[in-house]
Design a protein around this motif. Structure first.
Motif, PDB file in Angstrom:
ATOM      1  N   VAL A  55       2.903  11.649  -8.729  1.00  0.00           N
ATOM      2  CA  VAL A  55       2.344  12.170  -9.977  1.00  0.00           C
ATOM      3  C   VAL A  55       1.055  12.975  -9.803  1.00  0.00           C
ATOM      4  N   HIS A  56       0.442  12.892  -8.618  1.00  0.00           N
ATOM      5  CA  HIS A  56      -0.879  13.510  -8.458  1.00  0.00           C
ATOM      6  C   HIS A  56      -1.075  13.923  -7.002  1.00  0.00           C
ATOM      7  N   ASP A  57      -1.794  15.011  -6.784  1.00  0.00           N
ATOM      8  CA  ASP A  57      -2.021  15.473  -5.417  1.00  0.00           C
ATOM      9  C   ASP A  57      -3.434  15.179  -4.925  1.00  0.00           C
ATOM     10  N   GLY A  58      -4.097  14.217  -5.542  1.00  0.00           N
ATOM     11  CA  GLY A  58      -5.444  13.832  -5.130  1.00  0.00           C
ATOM     12  C   GLY A  58      -5.441  13.061  -3.818  1.00  0.00           C
ATOM     13  N   VAL A  59      -6.625  12.757  -3.351  1.00  0.00           N
ATOM     14  CA  VAL A  59      -6.799  12.006  -2.109  1.00  0.00           C
ATOM     15  C   VAL A  59      -6.555  10.522  -2.378  1.00  0.00           C
ATOM     16  N   PHE A  60      -5.802   9.895  -1.486  1.00  0.00           N
ATOM     17  CA  PHE A  60      -5.513   8.465  -1.570  1.00  0.00           C
ATOM     18  C   PHE A  60      -6.082   7.809  -0.320  1.00  0.00           C
ATOM     19  N   GLU A  61      -7.036   6.890  -0.517  1.00  0.00           N
ATOM     20  CA  GLU A  61      -7.653   6.186   0.609  1.00  0.00           C
ATOM     21  C   GLU A  61      -7.467   4.693   0.430  1.00  0.00           C
ATOM     22  N   THR A  62      -7.534   3.975   1.538  1.00  0.00           N
ATOM     23  CA  THR A  62      -7.417   2.521   1.487  1.00  0.00           C
ATOM     24  C   THR A  62      -8.477   1.872   2.358  1.00  0.00           C
ATOM     25  N   THR A  88       0.826  -1.208   0.000  1.00  0.00           N
ATOM     26  CA  THR A  88       0.000   0.000   0.000  1.00  0.00           C
ATOM     27  C   THR A  88       0.861   1.259   0.000  1.00  0.00           C
ATOM     28  N   GLU A  89       1.911   1.279   0.803  1.00  0.00           N
ATOM     29  CA  GLU A  89       2.788   2.445   0.852  1.00  0.00           C
ATOM     30  C   GLU A  89       3.497   2.670  -0.479  1.00  0.00           C
ATOM     31  N   SER A  90       3.867   1.585  -1.139  1.00  0.00           N
ATOM     32  CA  SER A  90       4.501   1.696  -2.454  1.00  0.00           C
ATOM     33  C   SER A  90       3.552   2.359  -3.459  1.00  0.00           C
ATOM     34  N   ILE A  91       2.307   1.928  -3.455  1.00  0.00           N
ATOM     35  CA  ILE A  91       1.305   2.509  -4.368  1.00  0.00           C
ATOM     36  C   ILE A  91       1.027   3.965  -3.975  1.00  0.00           C
ATOM     37  N   ARG A  92       0.922   4.229  -2.674  1.00  0.00           N
ATOM     38  CA  ARG A  92       0.675   5.599  -2.204  1.00  0.00           C
ATOM     39  C   ARG A  92       1.788   6.538  -2.671  1.00  0.00           C
ATOM     40  N   GLU A  93       3.037   6.103  -2.557  1.00  0.00           N
ATOM     41  CA  GLU A  93       4.162   6.932  -3.000  1.00  0.00           C
ATOM     42  C   GLU A  93       4.109   7.202  -4.501  1.00  0.00           C
TER      43      GLU A  93
END
Length: 146
Positions: free
Chosen positions: A76-83, A66-71
């Motif tokens: 590339v984008h400043d959108g919201v990332f939720e899990t 998850t942290e790898s994908i979040r990084e």
């Protein structure tokens, strides 16, 4: 097309990592947020219950994934990332399948687009790979399979 939230169901496999990369690209292109859904496979759940696999080790693997994908998303984008996470089966709810779990979460988070990995049929196929065809057939959102 108006996309505000992309849902990426993953299971930690190489195919789901690739699908997450496509989900990031879609989110970037449409200035959308990303929701990463970790789907826990029935076999993994049984292995944890039987003590064959350490729940702590699996949690660490999921967190690292998850942290790898979040990084990558934040690069590339400043959108919201939720899990979130969900079990791909239920001992009490017969109709709960990997595909239905993905669609239930898509409805709950109000996803506008789903990117799901599509694995070839094999003995070791993971939950999300099995969900792809179901999601393609029944999703009300556009679906990209990778």
């Amino acid at each position: 097309m108006d996309i505000d939230l992309v849902l990426a169901p993953v299971d930690g496999s190489d195919q789901s990592e690739r699908a997450a990369e496509y989900a990031i690209a879609v989110a970037e292109r449409y200035d959308a947020d990303l929701h990463l859904l970790f789907v826990i496979d029935e076999r993994l759940h049984q292995d944890i219950d039987n003590g064959d696999v350490s729940a702590a080790a699996i949690a660490e693997e999921h967190q690292a994934f998850t942290e790898s994908i979040r990084e990558r998303f934040r690069d590339v984008h400043d959108g919201v990332f939720e899990t979130s996470s969900a079990t791909a089966f239920s001992e009490t709810r017969l109709m709960q399948t990997p595909g239905s779990v993905v669609l239930d979460v898509a409805e709950d988070v109000d996803a506008d687009f789903i990117v799901v990995p599509r694995e070839e049929r094999s003995e070791g196929e993971k939950a999300v790979g099995r969900a792809a065809i179901y999601v393609i057939e029944y999703a009300s959102q556009p679906v990209l399979t990778v």
